[in-house]
Design a protein around this motif. Structure first.
Motif, PDB file in Angstrom:
ATOM      1  N   UNK C  77       0.778  -1.227   0.000  1.00  0.00           N
ATOM      2  CA  UNK C  77       0.000   0.000   0.000  1.00  0.00           C
ATOM      3  C   UNK C  77       0.812   1.280   0.000  1.00  0.00           C
ATOM      4  N   UNK C  78       2.105   1.181   0.330  1.00  0.00           N
ATOM      5  CA  UNK C  78       2.958   2.366   0.377  1.00  0.00           C
ATOM      6  C   UNK C  78       3.647   2.572  -0.967  1.00  0.00           C
ATOM      7  N   UNK C  79       3.616   3.795  -1.475  1.00  0.00           N
ATOM      8  CA  UNK C  79       4.322   4.063  -2.727  1.00  0.00           C
ATOM      9  C   UNK C  79       5.820   3.869  -2.525  1.00  0.00           C
ATOM     10  N   UNK C  80       6.435   3.191  -3.476  1.00  0.00           N
ATOM     11  CA  UNK C  80       7.873   2.904  -3.371  1.00  0.00           C
ATOM     12  C   UNK C  80       8.645   4.001  -4.091  1.00  0.00           C
ATOM     13  N   UNK C  81       9.505   4.703  -3.363  1.00  0.00           N
ATOM     14  CA  UNK C  81      10.328   5.690  -4.060  1.00  0.00           C
ATOM     15  C   UNK C  81      11.804   5.466  -3.763  1.00  0.00           C
ATOM     16  N   UNK C  82      12.079   4.762  -2.700  1.00  0.00           N
ATOM     17  CA  UNK C  82      13.442   4.451  -2.294  1.00  0.00           C
ATOM     18  C   UNK C  82      13.425   2.982  -1.901  1.00  0.00           C
ATOM     19  N   UNK C  83      14.571   2.294  -1.857  1.00  0.00           N
ATOM     20  CA  UNK C  83      14.508   0.893  -1.449  1.00  0.00           C
ATOM     21  C   UNK C  83      13.826   0.741  -0.089  1.00  0.00           C
ATOM     22  N   UNK C  84      12.749  -0.032  -0.031  1.00  0.00           N
ATOM     23  CA  UNK C  84      12.005  -0.173   1.223  1.00  0.00           C
ATOM     24  C   UNK C  84      12.680  -1.163   2.170  1.00  0.00           C
ATOM     25  N   UNK C  85      12.264  -1.144   3.423  1.00  0.00           N
ATOM     26  CA  UNK C  85      12.805  -2.140   4.350  1.00  0.00           C
ATOM     27  C   UNK C  85      12.241  -3.510   3.999  1.00  0.00           C
ATOM     28  N   UNK C  86      12.955  -4.522   4.404  1.00  0.00           N
ATOM     29  CA  UNK C  86      12.447  -5.876   4.230  1.00  0.00           C
ATOM     30  C   UNK C  86      12.461  -6.357   2.801  1.00  0.00           C
TER      31      UNK C  86
END
Ligand SMILES: Nc1ncnc2c1ncn2[C@@H]1O[C@H](COP(=O)(O)OP(=O)(O)OP(=O)(O)O)[C@@H](O)[C@H]1O
Ligand SMILES: [Mg+2]
Lengths: 283, 265, 277
Positions: C77-86
């Protein structure tokens, strides 16, 4: 080859010592010949520039360690050489820390790099010894001036090579660091510094020879002590055997510093040498 | 569905670089004017520029520039020839290679400025004094690169050439020289900048004719703006030498698969 | 602002109207024209397509390494703009993704350290995963002392040890021999079923895509659109010999093969593809 191949494994130990002996022979052969040639060639010389080597040798210990009984603290080694080397080390250390830090910063940003690069290229291109008269204006002729001159001359090759090394970091490694969310400090320590270390070492090597030159020149130009000062004093007072001794001391110092540098850089770059061999070896 | 394709606005590098130079000059103008640094020690850009313009109109700067370039070119040429000839010779004859290795290792780190008193005694304040320093410093750069280059010759190719009894000259021409050439060119680039440093150093310290001596004279007569102007000239000379050497290197080696880095010395 | 997309809460990765144009020096290159798909939590999805189709580009957009030109990528649900955690990625250039100044064990350990795991747990994970990929005795070597296939397995071990929620793999088995490849395929399946991780697996090997995946996304040539989202009904228990011999496997393989061939000829939809089977 000097060692004949002796078949059989029993001779293994012997062959090793043979090889060592042969290696040692190769190591000392030409230097011995050259020194001998100097010795005998100058033995009966009455050319004042080329005094008998025997005189140079005879003058060496009294010049640098003082007449027998002189306390070490009063000898030229303690009065001239040690302060010179300490100033060199101080200036070089400042240049290393400052150059690497600034290089990492500048190398990490394309815009910043483009902004400062022409100015840095200019500073790199200025022959460092002419900094001596300039910095003398500000700092006089004390220790500070000499240390600053060394730092200022050494910093450019280190800085520019660091920038180059940071810029040339493999983008896949950068992405890897981003994916695994390395923090800024870990990124510098685990990615940027080791990745740029081959270029940093190249810059540091160039800087060291500039540093030695500046150490000597700072003292020749304006000083009351130091190795460069002493050598010029000997020359001006026509103490030629002592002057040659000074040249030899400077040479030995250069050799010692370059050996130290090599040991340190080989340790730092052990992975890199293996990596290069692997790349070249095939695959 | 229409998608606007907009290239990300990126300021070209040369614009940023020019801005950097202008900023630098502006700071150099402002700092002494604001009194942050004593203007007697660091004159503002405008004064340095004026001094430079005045010098450029006069003749002695050009004469000195010519003298500096002459010393540099002669020193570089001697180092190049000596370095290439000895490098190929030592590199190709195994006995010589082994015998000279330790001596080269001993002599190379000797700082060339150690020879200043010797040079003064031998040649006084003539150009030869500085030449001695220049040649000593830049010779090693060429020699080491050429040695590395000759060492890079494919041993199989070399053995093949020997087994066909190629003459020494043929081997040098067809095998050794093409392999060593890129290294020699790199050596020339490194030697070019070292030679310039030592040229100016010699002029400044020994007083042989050239830009370096003019700097010394300006310092002694307290002509600070002129001294800075001369420093700028020396720096521009260095930039020119670096640019030329790099351009020459990439042009001479354009055919080469990898324009090589210098060998670790 | 992007309009709030009403998403099924079980969707882990959502790609909507993704478009990517490279604007470097020279002509802009439209790598991805328009891609939309969703991947549920815990799914294993394979991506196939002709070389140069934009598979790596897609993966880099999913990873937050590359900004999309239009459209969006959402992770939980969160827009990805930077490498996300996990998230862990095994890069196509696996060899270059290993730190040459760190040993194999240090390479695997570094991300764990950044994650803040205690030392004992790190050691345990490093040992376990390296043993799982058959590198238990290479821990003290440097990556460049290993063969290409071994390096690839180090990269896989590093990603597995990280215990990610989402694992992106870009042709991770390209450099290993066929035998090891089978073992590694089973390893990925067992990691996936054990950890419940969501996997996106790019490959050019159609058999591999079908054997591994629950779905196979077949991409067109550049500029990329989705040709077909193929469901793989092969069940959860798969075995190299039996699964590959089932009629369903053969059918899927023929189907995907034809799609990829059509994509190479320039087909941009299933109807373009003129399937014969
Ligand atoms: N940095 C870039 N700049 C410009 N164009 C690029 C860039 N990276 C990729 N491309 C182009 O985008 C297209 C897709 O590339 P991508 O690497 O995503 O393909 P791929 O499907 O992964 O191919 P392969 O199967 O060979 O790995 C190619 O045509 C490529 O030339
Ligand atoms: Mg790819």
């Amino acid at each position: 080859m000097s060692t004949p191949k002796t078949p059989g494994s029993a001779a293994g130990g012997l062959r090793t010592t043979d090889r060592l002996a042969a290696g040692l022979l190769w190591l000392v052969a030409l230097p011995t010949v050259l020194v001998a040639a100097w010795w005998f060639g100058s033995a009966s010389s009455d050319n004042y520039i080329n005094p008998p080597l025997a005189d140079v040798v005879a003058a060496f210990v009294p010049t640098w360690f003082g007449e027998p009984g002189t306390p070490f603290a009063d000898s030229r080694v303690a009065v001239d050489i040690v302060p010179s080397v300490l100033r060199l080390m101080a200036g070089y250390a400042v240049a290393l820390v400052g150059g690497i830090a600034a290089g990492v910063l500048i190398g990490s940003s394309r815009a910043l790099r483009a902004f400062v690069e022409p100015v840095l290229e200019f500073f790199r291109a200025v022959p460092p010894p002419i900094l001596v008269p300039v910095l003398m204006l500000f700092l006089g002729i004390g220790d500070t001036m000499k240390v600053v001159v060394i730092a200022f001359g050494c910093v450019w090759p280190i800085l520019l090579n660091t920038v180059e090394g940071v810029r040339a970091l493999d983008p896949v490694l950068r992405d890897t660091a981003r994916i695994y969310r390395l923090g800024p400090w870990a990124r510098v320590r685990k990615l940027v510094l080791p990745g740029a270390s081959p270029q940093i070492v190249t810059g540091a090597r160039q800087a060291l020879s500039i540093g030695i030159i500046l150490m000597v020149i700072g003292e020749m130009f304006a000083a009351r002590d130091g190795l460069g000062f002493s050598i010029v004093q000997f020359q001006r007072s026509f103490a030629i055997p002592e002057m040659w001794g000074g040249v030899v001391v400077l040479g030995l110092l250069g050799l010692l510093l370059s050996l130290t540098f090599r040991v340190a850089s080989d340790a730092i770059l052990a992975w890199y040498h293996g990596y290069q061999r692997a790349q070249r070896g095939g695959a | 569905m229409s998608r606007p394709i907009r290239p990300r606005a990126q300021v070209p590098a040369w614009v940023l670089g020019a801005a950097g130079i202008l900023t630098f000059l502006a700071v150099l103008e402002a700092v002494p004017r604001s009194g942050l640094v004593d203007a007697r020690f660091l004159p503002p850009t405008s004064q340095i520029t004026a001094a430079l313009a005045e010098r450029l109109r006069g003749g002695d700067l050009w004469v000195a520039l010519g003298q500096t370039l002459t010393t540099w070119v002669i020193g570089l040429a001697i180092s190049l020839v000596a370095g290439v000839v000895l490098g190929v010779l030592f590199g190709m004859v195994p006995v010589l290679r082994r015998a000279t290795a330790s001596t080269i290792e001993f002599l190379r780190p000797v700082p060339s400025v150690a020879l200043i008193p010797v040079a003064v005694l031998l040649y006084g304040t003539t150009m030869q004094s500085t030449l001695l320093l220049v040649v000593y410093a830049s010779f090693w750069q060429v020699l080491l690169q050429v040695l590395a280059g000759v060492g890079d010759v494919d041993p199989v190719a070399n053995d093949t050439a020997r087994s066909f009894r190629f003459s020494l000259m043929t081997r040098v021409r067809t095998l050794v020289w093409p392999t060593a050439l890129p290294y020699a060119v790199t050596g020339l680039r490194l030697a070019a900048s070292v030679a310039l440093i030592l040229t100016v150093t010699g002029e400044l310290l020994i007083g042989t004719p050239g830009i370096g001596r003019l700097i010394g004279v300006a310092r002694e007569s307290g002509a600070v703006p002129a001294m800075y102007a001369l420093v700028v000239v020396a720096g521009m000379l260095g930039v020119a030498v670096n640019l030329l050497a790099r351009a020459f290197e990439s042009r001479a080696l354009f055919w080469h698969p990898s324009v090589r880095g210098e060998v670790a010395a | 602002m992007t309009s709030p997309v009403v998403e099924n809460p079980s969707v882990m990765l959502g790609v909507h109207g993704l478009n990517k144009v490279y604007t470097g020096r020279g002509e802009p290159v439209e790598a991805i024209a328009d891609l939309s798909f969703e991947i549920s939590a815990g799914e294993l999805v394979c991506v196939v397509g002709p070389s140069g189709a934009g598979k790596t580009t897609l993966l880099r957009c999913l990873a937050g390494l590359l900004p999309a030109t239009a459209g969006d990528v959402r992770l939980a649900g969160q827009a990805v703009s930077d490498p996300p955690t996990g998230m862990a990625v095994v890069f196509q250039e696996y060899g270059r993704s290993l730190f040459p100044w760190l040993t194999v064990a240090q390479n695997v350990e570094l991300p764990l350290r950044e994650k803040g795991l205690p030392k004992a747990r790190r050691k345990e994970l490093v040992r376990e995963t390296l043993e799982a990929v058959g590198l238990g005795d290479a821990t003290a070597s440097y990556p460049w002392q290993l063969s290409g296939g071994m390096q690839q397995r180090v990269a896989i071990a590093r990603a597995a040890a990280y215990e990610p929620q989402v694992l992106l793999m870009d042709e991770p088995f390209a450099a290993v021999d066929a035998q090891t490849r089978f073992d590694l395929e089973d390893l990925v399946r067992s990691l996936w079923s054990r950890l419940g991780v969501t996997v996106v697996f790019v490959t050019h090997d159609i058999d591999e895509a079908i054997y591994l995946g629950e779905r196979v996304l077949v991409l067109s040539g550049r500029p990329t659109v989705l040709l077909e989202d193929v469901r793989v009904g092969l069940g959860d228990d798969r075995s190299q010999l039996e699964t590959r011999a089932t009629p369903e496997f053969t059918r899927l393989r023929t189907h995907v093969y034809e799609l990829v061939q059509a994509a190479k000829r320039g087909a941009r939809s299933v109807t373009d593809a003129h399937l014969t089977h």
